[in-house]
Design a protein around this motif. Structure first.
Motif, PDB file in Angstrom:
ATOM      1  N   UNK A 134       0.898  -1.173   0.197  1.00  0.00           N
ATOM      2  CA  UNK A 134      -0.185   0.175   0.240  1.00  0.00           C
ATOM      3  C   UNK A 134       0.851   1.210  -0.035  1.00  0.00           C
ATOM      4  N   UNK A 135       0.461   2.108  -0.497  1.00  0.00           N
ATOM      5  CA  UNK A 135       1.195   3.411  -0.898  1.00  0.00           C
ATOM      6  C   UNK A 135       0.669   4.691  -0.161  1.00  0.00           C
ATOM      7  N   UNK A 136      -0.580   4.968  -0.220  1.00  0.00           N
ATOM      8  CA  UNK A 136      -1.435   5.986   0.265  1.00  0.00           C
ATOM      9  C   UNK A 136      -2.136   6.246   1.299  1.00  0.00           C
ATOM     10  N   UNK A 137      -1.454   6.683   2.649  1.00  0.00           N
ATOM     11  CA  UNK A 137      -2.150   6.727   3.872  1.00  0.00           C
ATOM     12  C   UNK A 137      -3.448   7.757   3.660  1.00  0.00           C
ATOM     13  N   UNK A 138      -4.315   7.467   4.591  1.00  0.00           N
ATOM     14  CA  UNK A 138      -5.388   8.084   4.562  1.00  0.00           C
ATOM     15  C   UNK A 138      -5.048   9.534   5.432  1.00  0.00           C
ATOM     16  N   UNK A 139      -5.944  10.502   4.973  1.00  0.00           N
ATOM     17  CA  UNK A 139      -5.858  11.771   5.433  1.00  0.00           C
ATOM     18  C   UNK A 139      -6.889  12.123   6.179  1.00  0.00           C
ATOM     19  N   UNK A 140      -8.195  11.532   5.909  1.00  0.00           N
ATOM     20  CA  UNK A 140      -9.557  11.754   6.472  1.00  0.00           C
ATOM     21  C   UNK A 140     -10.199  12.919   6.017  1.00  0.00           C
ATOM     22  N   UNK A 141      -9.664  13.302   4.917  1.00  0.00           N
ATOM     23  CA  UNK A 141     -10.319  14.679   4.197  1.00  0.00           C
ATOM     24  C   UNK A 141     -10.952  14.443   2.890  1.00  0.00           C
ATOM     25  N   UNK A 142     -10.548  13.385   2.452  1.00  0.00           N
ATOM     26  CA  UNK A 142     -11.086  13.216   0.918  1.00  0.00           C
ATOM     27  C   UNK A 142     -12.266  12.483   0.872  1.00  0.00           C
ATOM     28  N   UNK A 143     -13.286  12.881   0.031  1.00  0.00           N
ATOM     29  CA  UNK A 143     -14.265  12.433  -0.464  1.00  0.00           C
ATOM     30  C   UNK A 143     -14.226  11.533  -1.620  1.00  0.00           C
ATOM     31  N   UNK A 144     -13.057  11.405  -1.914  1.00  0.00           N
ATOM     32  CA  UNK A 144     -12.855  10.702  -3.374  1.00  0.00           C
ATOM     33  C   UNK A 144     -12.139   9.504  -2.847  1.00  0.00           C
ATOM     34  N   UNK A 145     -10.993   9.553  -1.997  1.00  0.00           N
ATOM     35  CA  UNK A 145     -10.095   8.344  -1.783  1.00  0.00           C
ATOM     36  C   UNK A 145     -10.786   7.420  -0.804  1.00  0.00           C
ATOM     37  N   UNK A 146     -10.976   6.167  -1.235  1.00  0.00           N
ATOM     38  CA  UNK A 146     -11.720   5.252  -0.462  1.00  0.00           C
ATOM     39  C   UNK A 146     -11.389   4.851   0.997  1.00  0.00           C
ATOM     40  N   UNK A 147     -10.234   5.086   1.487  1.00  0.00           N
ATOM     41  CA  UNK A 147      -9.604   4.650   2.686  1.00  0.00           C
ATOM     42  C   UNK A 147     -10.312   5.969   3.691  1.00  0.00           C
ATOM     43  N   UNK A 148     -10.120   7.310   3.080  1.00  0.00           N
ATOM     44  CA  UNK A 148     -10.815   8.323   3.851  1.00  0.00           C
ATOM     45  C   UNK A 148     -12.265   8.271   3.929  1.00  0.00           C
ATOM     46  N   UNK A 149     -12.848   7.843   2.943  1.00  0.00           N
ATOM     47  CA  UNK A 149     -14.403   7.511   3.090  1.00  0.00           C
ATOM     48  C   UNK A 149     -14.715   6.591   4.103  1.00  0.00           C
ATOM     49  N   UNK A 150     -13.884   5.338   3.932  1.00  0.00           N
ATOM     50  CA  UNK A 150     -14.299   4.314   4.993  1.00  0.00           C
ATOM     51  C   UNK A 150     -14.081   4.814   6.527  1.00  0.00           C
ATOM     52  N   UNK A 151     -12.957   5.705   6.698  1.00  0.00           N
ATOM     53  CA  UNK A 151     -12.529   5.948   8.034  1.00  0.00           C
ATOM     54  C   UNK A 151     -13.735   7.176   8.496  1.00  0.00           C
TER      55      UNK A 151
END
Length: 167
Positions: A87-104
């Motif tokens: 995995x390369x991209x840690x979640x930021x908690x700010x994006x409504x596009x990145x699936x990890x951010x959405x899931x968090x």
């Protein structure tokens, strides 16, 4: 604006496709190294007996060095090729596009933010995601390229070892 968003989404889709392509290109490098290592392992007893005949003789030293170089090249290829899958991209908690951010995000928070997002904010997030995913794809492709470059010496060392172990 809608046409620009659609174009950005297509760019994001292409960048994601390149990350998948890199993943697919790493697999043959790994498979090649496993196959080659299997044949060296099958002949290892023969190679070890050559080294054991005269441990400090020229032939034994050359064979030991060759085995070490082969092992280093294989380890390098395997390390580069397998790191493509990490995995390369840690979640930021700010994006409504990145699936990890959405899931968090809590569901209600996601719904509220998504409803309030205007086209300009959506475009900024899409462009940020395109940039991030393109960087990931570029890094993965670079690692795959180096894995293939490092496969060349491993194949050369393998051919020499195969010949040496056949006598």
């Amino acid at each position: 604006m809608e046409e620009r968003l659609r174009s950005h989404y297509e760019s994001l889709t292409r960048a994601i496709g390149f990350t998948r392509a890199a993943d697919g290109k790493a697999a043959p490098a790994l498979a090649l190294q496993v196959a080659l290592a299997g044949t060296v392992a099958a002949r290892f007893e023969r190679l070890a007996s050559i080294i054991g005949q005269e441990p400090w003789g020229l032939e034994s030293i050359m064979l030991a060095v060759l085995l070490a170089l082969y092992a280093i090249s294989v380890i390098g290829v395997v390390a580069l090729a397998t790191s493509v899958y990490l995995p390369r991209n840690p979640r930021t908690g700010e994006s409504l596009i990145y699936f990890e951010d959405i899931a968090s995000m809590p569901l209600e928070s996601f719904r509220e933010q998504a409803r309030q997002m205007d086209a300009s904010a959506m475009e900024r997030q899409l462009l940020g995601q395109i940039h991030t995913v393109s960087g990931i794809a570029s890094a993965k492709m670079r690692q795959v390229r180096w894995a293939y470059y490092m496969s060349v010496p491993s194949v050369v060392f393998w051919v020499i070892l195969l010949g040496w172990g056949s006598f």
